[in-house]
Design an enzyme around this catalytic site. Structure first.
Site, PDB file in Angstrom:
ATOM      1  N   LEU A 263     -18.464  11.763 -16.294  1.00 14.18           N
ATOM      2  CA  LEU A 263     -19.033  12.981 -16.890  1.00 14.18           C
ATOM      3  C   LEU A 263     -20.553  12.892 -16.929  1.00 14.18           C
ATOM      4  O   LEU A 263     -21.257  13.887 -16.741  1.00 14.18           O
ATOM      5  CB  LEU A 263     -18.503  13.182 -18.319  1.00 14.18           C
ATOM      6  CG  LEU A 263     -17.029  13.559 -18.452  1.00 14.18           C
ATOM      7  CD1 LEU A 263     -16.627  13.608 -19.915  1.00 14.18           C
ATOM      8  CD2 LEU A 263     -16.762  14.908 -17.787  1.00 14.18           C
TER       9      LEU A 263
ATOM     10  N   TYR B 200      -8.538  15.129  -7.481  1.00 21.31           N
ATOM     11  CA  TYR B 200      -7.512  14.492  -8.317  1.00 21.31           C
ATOM     12  C   TYR B 200      -6.519  15.547  -8.827  1.00 21.31           C
ATOM     13  O   TYR B 200      -5.306  15.344  -8.804  1.00 21.31           O
ATOM     14  CB  TYR B 200      -8.220  13.766  -9.466  1.00 21.31           C
ATOM     15  CG  TYR B 200      -7.330  12.958 -10.363  1.00 21.31           C
ATOM     16  CD1 TYR B 200      -6.818  11.731  -9.953  1.00 21.31           C
ATOM     17  CD2 TYR B 200      -7.016  13.408 -11.651  1.00 21.31           C
ATOM     18  CE1 TYR B 200      -6.020  10.970 -10.797  1.00 21.31           C
ATOM     19  CE2 TYR B 200      -6.218  12.664 -12.499  1.00 21.31           C
ATOM     20  CZ  TYR B 200      -5.718  11.449 -12.075  1.00 21.31           C
ATOM     21  OH  TYR B 200      -4.924  10.699 -12.910  1.00 21.31           O
TER      22      TYR B 200
ATOM     23  N   LYS C 289      -2.529  15.663  -8.183  1.00 22.36           N
ATOM     24  CA  LYS C 289      -1.586  15.564  -9.304  1.00 22.36           C
ATOM     25  C   LYS C 289      -0.762  16.840  -9.449  1.00 22.36           C
ATOM     26  O   LYS C 289       0.384  16.802  -9.914  1.00 22.36           O
ATOM     27  CB  LYS C 289      -2.331  15.229 -10.600  1.00 22.36           C
ATOM     28  CG  LYS C 289      -2.957  13.829 -10.599  1.00 22.36           C
ATOM     29  CD  LYS C 289      -1.910  12.743 -10.395  1.00 22.36           C
ATOM     30  CE  LYS C 289      -2.461  11.340 -10.580  1.00 22.36           C
ATOM     31  NZ  LYS C 289      -1.440  10.305 -10.343  1.00 22.36           N
TER      32      LYS C 289
ATOM     33  N   LYS D 142      -7.555   4.718 -22.048  1.00 21.67           N
ATOM     34  CA  LYS D 142      -8.700   3.908 -21.650  1.00 21.67           C
ATOM     35  C   LYS D 142      -8.316   2.675 -20.837  1.00 21.67           C
ATOM     36  O   LYS D 142      -8.518   1.533 -21.236  1.00 21.67           O
ATOM     37  CB  LYS D 142      -9.505   3.522 -22.886  1.00 21.67           C
ATOM     38  CG  LYS D 142     -10.285   4.695 -23.491  1.00 21.67           C
ATOM     39  CD  LYS D 142     -11.378   5.183 -22.560  1.00 21.67           C
ATOM     40  CE  LYS D 142     -12.486   5.914 -23.270  1.00 21.67           C
ATOM     41  NZ  LYS D 142     -13.402   5.085 -24.032  1.00 21.67           N
ATOM     42  N   THR D 143      -7.743   2.913 -19.673  1.00 21.66           N
ATOM     43  CA  THR D 143      -7.588   1.865 -18.659  1.00 21.66           C
ATOM     44  C   THR D 143      -8.883   1.842 -17.848  1.00 21.66           C
ATOM     45  O   THR D 143      -9.826   2.596 -18.135  1.00 21.66           O
ATOM     46  CB  THR D 143      -6.432   2.234 -17.721  1.00 21.66           C
ATOM     47  OG1 THR D 143      -6.760   3.503 -17.137  1.00 21.66           O
ATOM     48  CG2 THR D 143      -5.109   2.353 -18.458  1.00 21.66           C
TER      49      THR D 143
ATOM     50  N   ASN E 134       3.578   4.995  -9.833  1.00 18.87           N
ATOM     51  CA  ASN E 134       2.443   4.948 -10.753  1.00 18.87           C
ATOM     52  C   ASN E 134       1.105   4.733 -10.058  1.00 18.87           C
ATOM     53  O   ASN E 134       0.065   5.155 -10.577  1.00 18.87           O
ATOM     54  CB  ASN E 134       2.702   3.815 -11.769  1.00 18.87           C
ATOM     55  CG  ASN E 134       1.457   3.443 -12.543  1.00 18.87           C
ATOM     56  OD1 ASN E 134       1.079   4.107 -13.500  1.00 18.87           O
ATOM     57  ND2 ASN E 134       0.778   2.367 -12.105  1.00 18.87           N
TER      58      ASN E 134
ATOM     59  N   ASP F  87       0.880  -1.162   0.000  1.00 17.64           N
ATOM     60  CA  ASP F  87       0.000   0.000   0.000  1.00 17.64           C
ATOM     61  C   ASP F  87       0.919   1.214   0.000  1.00 17.64           C
ATOM     62  O   ASP F  87       1.652   1.433   0.977  1.00 17.64           O
ATOM     63  CB  ASP F  87      -0.889  -0.013   1.254  1.00 17.64           C
ATOM     64  CG  ASP F  87      -1.825   1.188   1.316  1.00 17.64           C
ATOM     65  OD1 ASP F  87      -1.589   2.178   0.579  1.00 17.64           O
ATOM     66  OD2 ASP F  87      -2.776   1.143   2.105  1.00 17.64           O
TER      67      ASP F  87
HETATM   68  N1  LIG Z   1      -5.632   6.291 -17.356  1.00 15.87           N
HETATM   69  C1  LIG Z   1      -5.521   7.595 -17.506  1.00 15.87           C
HETATM   70  O1  LIG Z   1      -6.270   8.201 -18.295  1.00 15.87           O
HETATM   71  C2  LIG Z   1      -4.477   8.386 -16.752  1.00 15.87           C
HETATM   72  C3  LIG Z   1      -4.150   9.669 -17.216  1.00 15.87           C
HETATM   73  C4  LIG Z   1      -3.190  10.410 -16.520  1.00 15.87           C
HETATM   74  C5  LIG Z   1      -2.566   9.884 -15.400  1.00 15.87           C
HETATM   75  N2  LIG Z   1      -2.919   8.633 -14.970  1.00 15.87           N
HETATM   76  C6  LIG Z   1      -2.224   8.129 -13.785  1.00 15.87           C
HETATM   77  O2  LIG Z   1      -1.506   6.954 -14.125  1.00 15.87           O
HETATM   78  C7  LIG Z   1      -1.470   6.056 -13.009  1.00 15.87           C
HETATM   79  C8  LIG Z   1      -2.003   4.693 -13.411  1.00 15.87           C
HETATM   80  O3  LIG Z   1      -3.343   4.850 -13.859  1.00 15.87           O
HETATM   81  P1  LIG Z   1      -4.212   3.659 -14.497  1.00 15.87           P
HETATM   82  O4  LIG Z   1      -5.070   4.287 -15.513  1.00 15.87           O
HETATM   83  O5  LIG Z   1      -3.347   2.522 -14.858  1.00 15.87           O
HETATM   84  O6  LIG Z   1      -5.134   3.289 -13.224  1.00 15.87           O
HETATM   85  P2  LIG Z   1      -5.829   1.892 -12.837  1.00 15.87           P
HETATM   86  O7  LIG Z   1      -6.935   2.260 -11.903  1.00 15.87           O
HETATM   87  O8  LIG Z   1      -6.140   1.121 -14.047  1.00 15.87           O
HETATM   88  O9  LIG Z   1      -4.665   1.137 -12.027  1.00 15.87           O
HETATM   89  C9  LIG Z   1      -4.168   1.649 -10.816  1.00 15.87           C
HETATM   90  C10 LIG Z   1      -3.430   0.570 -10.046  1.00 15.87           C
HETATM   91  O10 LIG Z   1      -3.002   1.158  -8.801  1.00 15.87           O
HETATM   92  C11 LIG Z   1      -3.285   0.239  -7.750  1.00 15.87           C
HETATM   93  N3  LIG Z   1      -3.448   0.958  -6.477  1.00 15.87           N
HETATM   94  C12 LIG Z   1      -4.466   1.771  -6.101  1.00 15.87           C
HETATM   95  N4  LIG Z   1      -4.279   2.222  -4.844  1.00 15.87           N
HETATM   96  C13 LIG Z   1      -3.085   1.698  -4.428  1.00 15.87           C
HETATM   97  C14 LIG Z   1      -2.345   1.799  -3.208  1.00 15.87           C
HETATM   98  N5  LIG Z   1      -2.782   2.518  -2.171  1.00 15.87           N
HETATM   99  N6  LIG Z   1      -1.159   1.131  -3.127  1.00 15.87           N
HETATM  100  C15 LIG Z   1      -0.713   0.388  -4.165  1.00 15.87           C
HETATM  101  N7  LIG Z   1      -1.394   0.239  -5.321  1.00 15.87           N
HETATM  102  C16 LIG Z   1      -2.551   0.893  -5.461  1.00 15.87           C
HETATM  103  C17 LIG Z   1      -4.573  -0.468  -8.185  1.00 15.87           C
HETATM  104  O11 LIG Z   1      -4.759  -1.698  -7.496  1.00 15.87           O
HETATM  105  C18 LIG Z   1      -4.319  -0.629  -9.690  1.00 15.87           C
HETATM  106  O12 LIG Z   1      -3.658  -1.840  -9.978  1.00 15.87           O
HETATM  107  C19 LIG Z   1      -2.269   6.736 -11.893  1.00 15.87           C
HETATM  108  O13 LIG Z   1      -1.399   7.438 -11.046  1.00 15.87           O
HETATM  109  C20 LIG Z   1      -3.151   7.700 -12.668  1.00 15.87           C
HETATM  110  O14 LIG Z   1      -3.582   8.770 -11.871  1.00 15.87           O
HETATM  111  C21 LIG Z   1      -3.845   7.870 -15.623  1.00 15.87           C
END
Ligand SMILES: NC(=O)c1ccc[n+]([C@@H]2O[C@H](COP(=O)([O-])OP(=O)(O)OC[C@H]3O[C@@H](n4cnc5c(N)ncnc54)[C@H](O)[C@@H]3O)[C@@H](O)[C@H]2O)c1
Length: 262
Positions: free
Chosen positions: A203, A156, A160, A192-193, A87, A60
């Site tokens: 939205l 958020y 960030k 699109k994750t 990440n 965590d």
């Molecule tokens: N997907 C997007 O559009 C996007 C855009 C800009 C930035 N980001 C950033 O990129 C990163 C990854 O995003 P994503 O889209 O893969 O998200 P996601 O939700 O698909 O995956 C996030 C992962 O983080 C893990 N996680 C959450 N809380 C946690 C904690 N306390 N300790 C350890 N692990 C934890 C989750 O279990 C998951 O596996 C994030 O920081 C997100 O803010 C994403």
């Protein structure tokens, strides 16, 4: 040696069970690094690590004792550490007038505290005299939402934005103190994750779009080159982490197809 190679390096990626973290873990492994996958989600984290021949450690990122444990286990298993990718992250979508303090704090805890702890422990361990002690690179996942405001994503954006300036402070401090640890932030737009899909759906929930088709249209209007792909982020991490990034420190690399350029 090829400047994009991570041969002989050890890389730790948080939140790497799925999404961008999993793509980053694949990329740094393909570049030759030995990889540590960490995540809260043990089942999926182990599966991703197994695919890559990586080590999985449950973590965590908001808990300092987890960081201490993960760092010690990594150095013990691989004899060093060269790259830390902060990440792991979460989002919450809420209008400002409705946002619960508890939700705000949860988003700050994972995204900002988690990144702070990851940067702190990476610098401690990788600086000269640290348990790894041979310098390295930290890459922090911020977002375009760390550069500009986004309706419905106030908490958020706050988190960030904090990641952006934490990164720059760590970078200048590390350089001045001769740590040999470069610290940079990445600022992707929507990909699109699971999280990216949730942002689009929110939205509608928040009344900012009439339906999912309307939300998609709004999003695509904002993204002049369409959505990004996890591989786009992974390639940027590799670039910053490898020799190709040797003079890049405190930079904010924007990956948005031009969204924030206008
Ligand atoms: N997907 C997007 O559009 C996007 C855009 C800009 C930035 N980001 C950033 O990129 C990163 C990854 O995003 P994503 O889209 O893969 O998200 P996601 O939700 O698909 O995956 C996030 C992962 O983080 C893990 N996680 C959450 N809380 C946690 C904690 N306390 N300790 C350890 N692990 C934890 C989750 O279990 C998951 O596996 C994030 O920081 C997100 O803010 C994403």
């Amino acid at each position: 040696m090829d400047s994009s190679s991570l041969e002989g390096k050890v890389a730790l990626v948080t939140g790497a069970a799925r999404g961008l973290g999993a793509a980053i873990a694949h990329e740094v492994a393909a570049a030759g690094a030995r990889v540590v996958v960490t995540d809260l989600d043990e089942g999926r984290g182990r599966a991703t690590a197994e695919d890559l021949g990586a080590m999985f450690l449950q973590q965590d990122v908001t808990r300092e004792e987890d960081w201490s444990h993960v760092m010690a286990r990594t150095v013990e298993a691989f004899g060093g550490l060269d790259v830390v990718v902060n990440n792991a992250g979460i989002e919450t979508a809420s209008l400002m007038v409705d946002c619960d303090l508890a939700d705000f704090r949860r988003v700050m805890a994972v995204n900002a505290d988690g990144c702070f702890l990851g940067t702190k422990w990476a610098m401690r361990v990788m600086r000269p005299g640290g348990a790894a002690g041979r310098g390295g690179a930290v890459v922090n996942l911020s977002s375009v939402a760390g550069l500009v405001g986004v309706a419905g994503l106030g908490a958020y954006c706050a988190a960030k934005g904090a990641v952006r300036l934490l990164t720059k402070s760590a970078a200048i401090e590390s350089a001045r103190l001769g740590y040999g640890v470069r610290v940079n932030s990445l600022h992707p737009a929507v990909i699109k994750t699971d999280m990216g899909e949730a942002v689009v759906r929110s939205l509608v929930d928040l009344g900012l779009a009439a339906d999912v088709a309307g939300a998609e249209a709004l999003m695509l209007q904002m993204h002049p080159m369409g959505y990004g792909r996890p591989e786009d982020v992974a390639a940027a991490v590799r670039y910053l982490a490898a020799g190709s990034g040797r003079w890049i420190n405190g930079a904010e690399l924007v990956l948005d197809g031009g969204l924030t350029a206008g």
